[in-house]
Motif scaffolding. Structure first.
Motif, PDB file in Angstrom:
ATOM      1  N   THR A   1       0.835  -1.193   0.000  1.00 24.56           N
ATOM      2  CA  THR A   1       0.000   0.000   0.000  1.00 24.56           C
ATOM      3  C   THR A   1       0.870   1.242   0.000  1.00 24.56           C
ATOM      4  OG1 THR A   1      -0.163  -0.026   2.387  1.00 24.56           O
ATOM      5  CG2 THR A   1      -1.910  -1.126   1.195  1.00 24.56           C
ATOM      6  N   GLY A   2       0.223   2.375  -0.221  1.00 26.32           N
ATOM      7  CA  GLY A   2       0.937   3.628  -0.346  1.00 26.32           C
ATOM      8  C   GLY A   2       1.793   3.972   0.859  1.00 26.32           C
TER       9      GLY A   2
ATOM     10  N   PHE B   1       9.509  -8.663   5.657  1.00 26.64           N
ATOM     11  CA  PHE B   1      10.458  -9.355   4.767  1.00 26.64           C
ATOM     12  C   PHE B   1      10.996  -8.384   3.728  1.00 26.64           C
ATOM     13  CE2 PHE B   1       7.960 -13.625   5.225  1.00 26.64           C
ATOM     14  CZ  PHE B   1       8.326 -13.663   6.558  1.00 26.64           C
ATOM     15  N   ALA B   2      10.106  -7.579   3.161  1.00 25.90           N
ATOM     16  CA  ALA B   2      10.498  -6.666   2.094  1.00 25.90           C
ATOM     17  C   ALA B   2      11.524  -5.672   2.605  1.00 25.90           C
ATOM     18  CB  ALA B   2       9.277  -5.935   1.543  1.00 25.90           C
TER      19      ALA B   2
ATOM     20  N   ALA C   1       7.952  -6.306  -6.522  1.00 27.84           N
ATOM     21  CA  ALA C   1       7.541  -7.143  -5.387  1.00 27.84           C
ATOM     22  C   ALA C   1       6.124  -6.790  -4.954  1.00 27.84           C
ATOM     23  CB  ALA C   1       8.514  -6.948  -4.229  1.00 27.84           C
ATOM     24  N   LEU C   2       5.819  -5.499  -4.926  1.00 25.26           N
ATOM     25  CA  LEU C   2       4.476  -5.091  -4.508  1.00 25.26           C
ATOM     26  C   LEU C   2       3.422  -5.572  -5.497  1.00 25.26           C
ATOM     27  CD1 LEU C   2       4.843  -1.497  -3.017  1.00 25.26           C
ATOM     28  CD2 LEU C   2       5.169  -3.719  -1.974  1.00 25.26           C
ATOM     29  N   VAL C   3       3.760  -5.475  -6.782  1.00 26.55           N
ATOM     30  CA  VAL C   3       2.820  -5.933  -7.804  1.00 26.55           C
ATOM     31  C   VAL C   3       2.618  -7.445  -7.686  1.00 26.55           C
ATOM     32  CG1 VAL C   3       2.588  -6.308 -10.290  1.00 26.55           C
ATOM     33  CG2 VAL C   3       3.151  -4.043  -9.411  1.00 26.55           C
ATOM     34  N   ARG C   4       3.699  -8.165  -7.475  1.00 32.46           N
ATOM     35  CA  ARG C   4       3.620  -9.625  -7.309  1.00 32.46           C
ATOM     36  C   ARG C   4       2.720  -9.960  -6.110  1.00 32.46           C
ATOM     37  NH1 ARG C   4       9.096 -10.294  -7.724  1.00 32.46           N
ATOM     38  NH2 ARG C   4       9.297 -10.522  -5.478  1.00 32.46           N
TER      39      ARG C   4
ATOM     40  N   GLY D   1       6.629   3.786 -11.703  1.00 33.77           N
ATOM     41  CA  GLY D   1       7.287   2.490 -11.528  1.00 33.77           C
ATOM     42  C   GLY D   1       6.269   1.391 -11.273  1.00 33.77           C
ATOM     43  N   MET D   2       5.240   1.691 -10.497  1.00 31.67           N
ATOM     44  CA  MET D   2       4.195   0.717 -10.214  1.00 31.67           C
ATOM     45  C   MET D   2       3.403   0.405 -11.483  1.00 31.67           C
ATOM     46  SD  MET D   2       4.249  -0.397  -7.101  1.00 31.67           S
ATOM     47  CE  MET D   2       2.613  -1.037  -6.722  1.00 31.67           C
TER      48      MET D   2
END
Lengths: 320, 375
Positions: free
Chosen positions: A132-133, A170-171, A195-198, A225-226
């Motif tokens: 999230t943002g 983890f991220a 990673a966020l998209v995944r 980027g997103m």
């Protein structure tokens, strides 16, 4: 001429949108909520009041977002709707052939599936904040890069680094480790977007059929980027609507227009000068010890919530 | 003297209390789970245990503090963690220094001897066969009646004109039923309850119908599911739950004794998607969702405690099942959250979705079976 106001009080931002009879967006305002929704709504109304040249005749008001009941009481809303419906309505208005809405806001993310202009399925994140943002914001802060620049950094990357996306903890630790190895910030940022998209696709969008057109909205849609990471992962074009960051408020305004109320409960643009306060007390009527919240206008209680049993429910039931 | 207590689940404490008292025990009635219960449960339970485990553990602590020296709980078989629960809870509570006896009622089909021995411990009064018959008759009727008034509340809440009236009447009915002392009191109370519901002003409409499936504890105990049925009712939705205590008791205590599978119909319906039993009520969730679809419901909501394996298995199958049967699906994972807003947002959006779908297909006039049931 008739106008309609939409107010979306979210955890991170509070947005106001004013539309005219032909559904053109006349004004849109984006304010950070900063934990004080009452002040944010009042500030938004103050800005609107300063731009109002007496030409607006507000005929209906819609409220949405996690603070919709509060906003509804303060502004005097005719329609109070959940943000999922509001986002879908706005999306359909901007992109009539939309079949998938990806929405990532400050503290939640959702996917809405539409077919033939009707919502057929949706999901909202329940488990985690990774994706999230707020998390992006926090990471931008840590890397000392302005959030507005974050997306452009990602686009400059040639060798994205793989970052664990399942959990914010983890991220973050992965990012720190890769950073200490000497990876470039743009590669890390691009890796984070991927990673966020995944995480989004595996978690919220799991089992949903993502068909074009795909609309990406919410504050995070500003991040190029997103958008690029979504396009890579889905292999399809992603469309970002013009008012991507105020879609909830736009949806609320459209819903207020559709409701065709004859007598609006709108309290007027002057509410920014009224003294609204909130205080709370612990009810000791049963072992639940509910935290009951009073919303007061000039010292008089106009709404109350937080009690499980409704014993403190107030007064003017037409509002909430 | 035995001071007996047991987990709190819906209104089951009323007949269970009467049963144990008739058997010559003093009963410590468990308190309705509150935030305090949950705090106690999460404090002493392993972090990864599921929500029902924590609520029940918290309830036990409260009962023991109130003077109980015996705890009674149902056991379980199969891969659901619930089978292990009483043992684990007993260990945790004894480590905390409480002194008590834990009595586990195992399913009769597989552990008949154990069950008889357990029951024997709970019979502390000289009773004749006639006594047993009259006790059973009274307690059973009470249980059936409690389920009946709850079903009525689900049916009438979406139709009420004044918000909150069905809930008020339901609470009153539960009080009335709880006040009964013998079998002969019950028929009159039943009539009174029906009259109370009849007295509610209702609108004439065909509400959206949602079936609820999922894990038994979060299904039956409203404080563990954020009172979802009440919330849906107030959104104008007719709610039906796949499980009620009286029917559960028949399947798991009576039919099991004769090695007959309960809910055979449900299991058979689930079979094309779900052949094996996976523990808990995973298979039943799938079967019941299909049965709801066949009866013309608009949507299904699955309730599961966070990390509940049987429901996770069902959750991966249910979207496909519901799609094939043309009804909406929403899954809700429950844990110790007490904020209702997140749930309300999802429910509102789900109801909006179902309404839009109805208006689109325009087929809602032809749902004769439901119309008949509602009448």
């Amino acid at each position: 001429m008739a106008h309609y106001l939409g107010v979306d009080v979210g955890s991170v931002s509070t947005n106001l949108v004013l539309i005219d009879e032909d559904e053109n967006v006349i004004e849109s305002i984006y304010i950070r909520t900063q934990g004080n929704p009452i002040r944010a709504v009042q500030e938004g109304m103050k800005i609107l009041a300063s731009r109002n040249k007496g030409a607006w005749e507000v005929k209906g008001v819609g409220a949405t977002g996690s603070g919709r009941n509060l906003a509804g009481v303060i502004v005097g809303a005719d329609v109070i709707k959940n943000e999922i419906t509001a986002h879908a309505v706005a999306s359909l208005r901007e992109v009539p052939d939309v079949q998938t809405v990806l929405e990532i806001g400050g503290q939640d993310s959702k996917i809405i599936i539409l077919r033939d202009g009707v919502v057929t399925d949706f999901a909202m994140n329940t488990v985690c904040a990774a994706g999230t943002g707020s998390f992006l914001d926090q990471q931008a802060n840590r890397l000392n890069i302005p959030i507005e620049e974050f997306g452009n950094y990602a686009l400059r990357s040639k060798n994205p680094v793989r970052i664990a996306g399942r959990c914010a903890v983890f991220a973050e630790s992965d990012m720190v480790h890769k950073q200490q190895l000497g990876h470039r910030p743009e590669d890390i940022i691009r890796g984070l977007c991927e990673a966020l998209v995944r995480n989004y696709l595996n978690n919220i969008a799991k089992g949903k059929e993502i068909r074009p057109r795909i609309v990406f909205q919410g504050g995070v849609a500003a991040n190029a980027g997103m958008k690029a990471a979504f396009e890579d992962a889905l292999g399809q074009e992603i469309y970002i609507p013009k008012h991507y960051n105020v879609m909830g408020a736009l949806g609320a305004a459209l819903l207020a227009k559709d409701a065709k109320v004859s007598n609006t409960s709108f309290k007027g643009f002057g509410i920014s000068d009224i003294n609204f306060t909130a205080d709370s007390f612990e009810c000791s009527g049963c072992p639940n010890h509910c935290e009951v919240v009073n919303i007061k206008m000039e010292g008089k209680v106009i709404a109350r919530w937080g009690d499980r049993c409704n014993k403190w429910k107030v007064v003017d039931s037409t509002v909430a | 003297m035995r001071k007996v207590s047991f987990p709190y689940m819906g209104t089951s404490y009323i007949p269970f209390k009467n049963l144990l008292e008739a058997f010559g025990n003093e009963v410590v009635v468990p308190p309705k789970p509150t935030e305090e219960t949950i705090s106690l449960g999460t404090k002493f339970a392993p972090e990864f245990a599921c929500y029902p485990f924590k609520i029940v553990l918290g309830t036990y602590v409260q009962c023991l503090e109130a003077g109980a020296n015996t705890l009674v709980s149902s056991g379980g078989v199969g891969p659901c963690r619930a089978g292990l629960y009483t043992t684990l809870q007993e260990k945790i509570l004894k480590d905390l220094g409480y002194e008590f006896e834990m009595i586990t009622l195992e399913p009769p089909g597989r552990h008949f001897k154990d069950l008889l021995q357990s029951i024997k411990k709970l019979i502390n009064a000289p009773l004749t066969l006639k006594d047993y018959i009259s006790i059973t008759r009274f307690v059973w009727k009470q249980l059936v009646l409690l389920d009946k008034v709850e079903r009525l509340s689900h049916k009438i809440r979406p139709l009420e004109i004044k918000k909150g009236e069905a809930t008020r009447v339901y609470k009153k009915c539960v009080e009335l039923i709880a006040s009964a002392e013998k079998y002969r009191d019950l028929p009159e109370i039943e009539r009174e309850c029906e009259l109370l519901y009849d007295g509610i002003q209702k609108r004439d409409s065909d509400p959206i119908k949602i079936g609820i499936v999922g894990e038994i504890y979060v299904l039956l105990e409203p404080s563990s599911n954020l009172e979802i049925e009440e919330m849906l009712g107030e959104l104008g939705v007719y709610v039906e739950r796949s499980m009620f205590l009286s029917q559960y008791t028949i399947y798991n205590a009576v039919l099991d004794l004769f090695h007959m599978a309960g809910e055979r119909n449900v299991k058979k319906t689930a079979a094309p998607y779900f052949k094996e039993m996976c523990g808990g009520h995973g298979r039943e969730s799938v079967g019941n969702a299909i049965l709801f679809a066949k009866r013309g419901f608009d949507g299904v909501i699955q309730l599961s405690p966070f990390t509940c394996i049987p429901e996770i298995v069902a959750k991966s199958i249910l979207p496909k099942v519901c799609k094939e049967h043309g009804i909406g699906f929403l899954t809700i994972s429950l844990d110790e959250q007490t904020g209702k807003e997140g749930l309300r947002t999802r429910l509102e959006a789900f109801v909006d979705l179902l309404m839009a779908k109805r208006n689109q297909t325009k087929s809602f006039t032809v749902k004769p079976q439901i119309a008949k049931e509602m009448a």
